[in-house]
Design a protein around this motif. Structure first.
Motif, PDB file in Angstrom:
ATOM      1  N   LEU A   1       0.821  -1.204   0.000  1.00  0.00           N
ATOM      2  CA  LEU A   1       0.000   0.000   0.000  1.00  0.00           C
ATOM      3  C   LEU A   1       0.857   1.257   0.000  1.00  0.00           C
ATOM      4  CD1 LEU A   1      -2.676  -0.963   2.699  1.00  0.00           C
ATOM      5  CD2 LEU A   1      -2.803  -1.294   0.216  1.00  0.00           C
ATOM      6  N   ALA A   2       0.366   2.279  -0.674  1.00  0.00           N
ATOM      7  CA  ALA A   2       0.926   3.629  -0.599  1.00  0.00           C
ATOM      8  C   ALA A   2      -0.155   4.488   0.054  1.00  0.00           C
ATOM      9  CB  ALA A   2       1.283   4.162  -1.991  1.00  0.00           C
ATOM     10  N   LEU A   3       0.123   4.985   1.255  1.00  0.00           N
ATOM     11  CA  LEU A   3      -0.923   5.605   2.064  1.00  0.00           C
ATOM     12  C   LEU A   3      -0.725   7.113   2.211  1.00  0.00           C
ATOM     13  CD1 LEU A   3      -1.247   2.971   4.915  1.00  0.00           C
ATOM     14  CD2 LEU A   3      -2.737   3.276   2.929  1.00  0.00           C
ATOM     15  N   PRO A   4      -1.832   7.854   2.300  1.00  0.00           N
ATOM     16  CA  PRO A   4      -1.728   9.286   2.582  1.00  0.00           C
ATOM     17  C   PRO A   4      -1.172   9.526   3.979  1.00  0.00           C
ATOM     18  CG  PRO A   4      -3.915   8.698   1.757  1.00  0.00           C
ATOM     19  CD  PRO A   4      -3.218   7.425   2.087  1.00  0.00           C
ATOM     20  N   ASP A   5      -0.709  10.735   4.202  1.00  0.00           N
ATOM     21  CA  ASP A   5      -0.207  11.145   5.508  1.00  0.00           C
ATOM     22  C   ASP A   5      -1.297  10.967   6.581  1.00  0.00           C
ATOM     23  OD1 ASP A   5       0.092  13.553   7.591  1.00  0.00           O
ATOM     24  OD2 ASP A   5       2.076  13.065   6.797  1.00  0.00           O
ATOM     25  N   PRO A   6      -0.932  10.577   7.809  1.00  0.00           N
ATOM     26  CA  PRO A   6      -1.932  10.346   8.865  1.00  0.00           C
ATOM     27  C   PRO A   6      -2.790  11.559   9.209  1.00  0.00           C
ATOM     28  CG  PRO A   6       0.171   9.360   9.483  1.00  0.00           C
ATOM     29  CD  PRO A   6       0.421  10.167   8.247  1.00  0.00           C
ATOM     30  N   SER A   7      -2.359  12.765   8.845  1.00  0.00           N
ATOM     31  CA  SER A   7      -3.144  13.950   9.166  1.00  0.00           C
ATOM     32  C   SER A   7      -4.407  14.067   8.310  1.00  0.00           C
ATOM     33  CB  SER A   7      -2.298  15.217   8.989  1.00  0.00           C
ATOM     34  OG  SER A   7      -1.904  15.381   7.632  1.00  0.00           O
ATOM     35  N   TYR A   8      -4.474  13.319   7.219  1.00  0.00           N
ATOM     36  CA  TYR A   8      -5.624  13.415   6.320  1.00  0.00           C
ATOM     37  C   TYR A   8      -6.762  12.506   6.777  1.00  0.00           C
ATOM     38  CZ  TYR A   8      -2.685  16.062   3.136  1.00  0.00           C
ATOM     39  OH  TYR A   8      -1.872  17.023   2.593  1.00  0.00           O
ATOM     40  N   SER A   9      -7.987  13.009   6.633  1.00  0.00           N
ATOM     41  CA  SER A   9      -9.157  12.264   7.108  1.00  0.00           C
ATOM     42  C   SER A   9      -9.344  10.943   6.374  1.00  0.00           C
ATOM     43  CB  SER A   9     -10.411  13.121   6.938  1.00  0.00           C
ATOM     44  OG  SER A   9     -10.366  14.252   7.765  1.00  0.00           O
ATOM     45  N   GLY A  10      -9.017  10.906   5.077  1.00  0.00           N
ATOM     46  CA  GLY A  10      -9.145   9.660   4.332  1.00  0.00           C
ATOM     47  C   GLY A  10      -8.255   8.572   4.902  1.00  0.00           C
ATOM     48  N   ARG A  11      -7.045   8.928   5.296  1.00  0.00           N
ATOM     49  CA  ARG A  11      -6.137   7.963   5.906  1.00  0.00           C
ATOM     50  C   ARG A  11      -6.706   7.473   7.240  1.00  0.00           C
ATOM     51  NH1 ARG A  11      -0.627   6.795   6.737  1.00  0.00           N
ATOM     52  NH2 ARG A  11      -0.565   5.216   8.371  1.00  0.00           N
ATOM     53  N   ALA A  12      -7.235   8.403   8.044  1.00  0.00           N
ATOM     54  CA  ALA A  12      -7.817   8.008   9.327  1.00  0.00           C
ATOM     55  C   ALA A  12      -8.976   7.041   9.131  1.00  0.00           C
ATOM     56  CB  ALA A  12      -8.282   9.242  10.094  1.00  0.00           C
ATOM     57  N   LEU A  13      -9.748   7.261   8.072  1.00  0.00           N
ATOM     58  CA  LEU A  13     -10.879   6.385   7.791  1.00  0.00           C
ATOM     59  C   LEU A  13     -10.407   4.988   7.415  1.00  0.00           C
ATOM     60  CD1 LEU A  13     -13.929   6.229   7.564  1.00  0.00           C
ATOM     61  CD2 LEU A  13     -13.758   7.115   5.235  1.00  0.00           C
TER      62      LEU A  13
ATOM     63  N   ASN B   1       2.262  13.113   1.762  1.00  0.00           N
ATOM     64  CA  ASN B   1       1.194  14.111   1.815  1.00  0.00           C
ATOM     65  C   ASN B   1       0.828  14.614   0.431  1.00  0.00           C
ATOM     66  OD1 ASN B   1       3.411  15.637   1.187  1.00  0.00           O
ATOM     67  ND2 ASN B   1       3.155  17.129   2.834  1.00  0.00           N
ATOM     68  N   SER B   2       1.375  13.981  -0.608  1.00  0.00           N
ATOM     69  CA  SER B   2       1.058  14.338  -1.991  1.00  0.00           C
ATOM     70  C   SER B   2       0.238  13.226  -2.632  1.00  0.00           C
ATOM     71  CB  SER B   2       2.349  14.566  -2.797  1.00  0.00           C
ATOM     72  OG  SER B   2       2.054  14.667  -4.178  1.00  0.00           O
ATOM     73  N   PHE B   3      -1.023  13.507  -2.929  1.00  0.00           N
ATOM     74  CA  PHE B   3      -1.867  12.496  -3.553  1.00  0.00           C
ATOM     75  C   PHE B   3      -1.408  12.178  -4.971  1.00  0.00           C
ATOM     76  CE2 PHE B   3      -5.593  13.989  -0.710  1.00  0.00           C
ATOM     77  CZ  PHE B   3      -5.099  13.223   0.333  1.00  0.00           C
ATOM     78  N   ASP B   4      -0.912  13.168  -5.679  1.00  0.00           N
ATOM     79  CA  ASP B   4      -0.434  12.927  -7.033  1.00  0.00           C
ATOM     80  C   ASP B   4       0.769  11.990  -7.030  1.00  0.00           C
ATOM     81  OD1 ASP B   4      -2.358  14.451  -8.303  1.00  0.00           O
ATOM     82  OD2 ASP B   4      -1.189  16.288  -8.151  1.00  0.00           O
ATOM     83  N   LEU B   5       1.651  12.155  -6.052  1.00  0.00           N
ATOM     84  CA  LEU B   5       2.799  11.262  -5.943  1.00  0.00           C
ATOM     85  C   LEU B   5       2.349   9.839  -5.629  1.00  0.00           C
ATOM     86  CD1 LEU B   5       5.843  10.806  -5.908  1.00  0.00           C
ATOM     87  CD2 LEU B   5       5.852  11.514  -3.504  1.00  0.00           C
ATOM     88  N   LEU B   6       1.360   9.688  -4.780  1.00  0.00           N
ATOM     89  CA  LEU B   6       0.837   8.362  -4.453  1.00  0.00           C
ATOM     90  C   LEU B   6       0.279   7.676  -5.700  1.00  0.00           C
ATOM     91  CD1 LEU B   6      -0.991   9.155  -1.077  1.00  0.00           C
ATOM     92  CD2 LEU B   6       1.142   7.891  -1.357  1.00  0.00           C
ATOM     93  N   ALA B   7      -0.457   8.444  -6.516  1.00  0.00           N
ATOM     94  CA  ALA B   7      -1.026   7.862  -7.734  1.00  0.00           C
ATOM     95  C   ALA B   7       0.071   7.480  -8.719  1.00  0.00           C
ATOM     96  CB  ALA B   7      -1.998   8.848  -8.374  1.00  0.00           C
ATOM     97  N   ASP B   8       1.090   8.338  -8.832  1.00  0.00           N
ATOM     98  CA  ASP B   8       2.197   8.010  -9.728  1.00  0.00           C
ATOM     99  C   ASP B   8       2.929   6.761  -9.264  1.00  0.00           C
ATOM    100  OD1 ASP B   8       1.702  10.111 -11.412  1.00  0.00           O
ATOM    101  OD2 ASP B   8       3.157  11.457 -10.484  1.00  0.00           O
TER     102      ASP B   8
END
Length: 331
Positions: free
Chosen positions: A194-206, A226-233
């Motif tokens: 998995l490539a996960l968003p930073d813990p500060s983001y609500s989607g990650r907490a969910l 903390n970069s969604f575009d980097l996660l998608a790439d």
């Protein structure tokens, strides 16, 4: 003219914001001694010190906190008055400040800003990308007129204008083994890296909440950003999976290298996307008009599950110490 006195209040607000008379003077293009005299004049009028020295500069006293809170209210009211005066000329000038979740910025908000500017090309839009907690701080400090965030913290200071339910989606390479399925469970996704968003983001907490409900799901996060575009790439050409809020994946659906699949409602991976303002504040006219446009658009694009929304289904009406400071200067 009385409005000229607002400049002094702006000076005081800047000192409070940066915590230093010297730094505030540089930003305001005045001398530190002149700024200090302004502060002393106001303190003499109030009969109380507004600032006290600390190890890094100055900080507000209890009286200062009360006074600066009043200053922020005055500044907000003055911006509203200016916008109403400008409205007499057909809403030609003004500024809209909005703090938003990163997920909504690149697709949804960009399109809505372009549409708004076609009608009001001289209005300025200031957008701050941040997590939901920071967005609320901006709202309460009058640094933002509006917020548009996923799963904001409950607060008596937040007045929702529109809220719609948003589910999470999994984002992966177009030829990923799970891409053939129309809908996924989180337990299927955690079988892969998995490539996960930073813990500060609500989607990650969910996502973390969903994972915590089952001891059998042991995720293997190989990347966090903390970069969604980097996660998608990162997922392109690999078997890595990342997650995003439904509205934030709109531009990825058009990317032939990616597959976007909704997470099954049974996992409970959903929450409200909230457009809101500070409770009790009358918005400047440009911000109120933009809020109305956003609310209408959000109402048109609701996604299940609807019970995740926390506001009414229709858009809500938009309510249109002296020696210590001297010591710091000598440092």
């Amino acid at each position: 003219m009385a409005l000229r006195n607002m400049r002094v209040l702006r000076y005081l607000e800047e000192v409070a914001r940066v915590g230093s008379v010297r730094q505030a003077a540089e930003r305001l293009h005045v001398t530190p001694s002149a700024l200090l005299r302004r502060i002393q004049d106001v303190e003499a009028d109030l009969g109380s010190a507004l600032f006290e020295r600390n190890s890094s500069g100055v900080q507000l006293t209890a009286a200062g906190e009360i006074f600066i809170g009043w200053v922020k209210n005055q500044n907000a009211d003055l911006r509203r008055v200016y916008s109403q005066i400008e409205a007499l000329a057909g809403l030609r000038r003004g500024e809209i400040r909005i703090s938003v979740s990163q997920a909504v910025a690149r697709g949804f908000l960009k399109d809505e800003m372009n549409a708004f500017r076609q009608k009001y090309p001289l209005l300025k839009l200031t957008v701050n990308l941040c997590d939901h907690a920071t967005a609320m701080r901006h709202l309460m400090a009058y640094e933002a007129d509006l917020i548009l965030v996923f799963r904001p913290q409950q607060s008596a200071e937040l007045q929702p204008i529109m809220s719609i339910g948003q589910g999470m989606v999994a984002v992966m390479a177009h030829d990923h083994p799970l891409a053939a399925k129309p809908k996924l469970r989180v337990r299927e996704c955690v079988m892969y890296d998995l490539a996960l968003p930073d813990p500060s983001y609500s989607g990650r907490a969910l996502i973390d909440q969903v994972l915590a409900r089952s001891s059998s799901m042991q995720p293997n996060p190989v990347m966090e950003s903390n970069s969604f575009d980097l996660l998608a790439d990162m997922v392109k050409g690999t078997e890595i999976i990342t997650f995003q809020v439904d509205i934030g994946a709109s531009h990825w659906r058009a990317d032939p290298q990616l597959a976007v699949r909704p997470i099954d409602e049974a996992d409970g991976a959903h929450g409200p996307l909230v457009l809101g303002q500070l409770k009790g504040r009358t918005l400047p006219l440009p911000a109120a008009r933009f809020a109305e446009q956003l609310a209408r658009k959000l109402d048109d694009m609701r996604s299940l599950p609807m019970e995740a929304a926390i506001a009414a289904p229709q858009p809500a009406p938009v309510a249109v110490m002296e020696h210590d400071i001297a010591d710091e200067l000598e440092d």
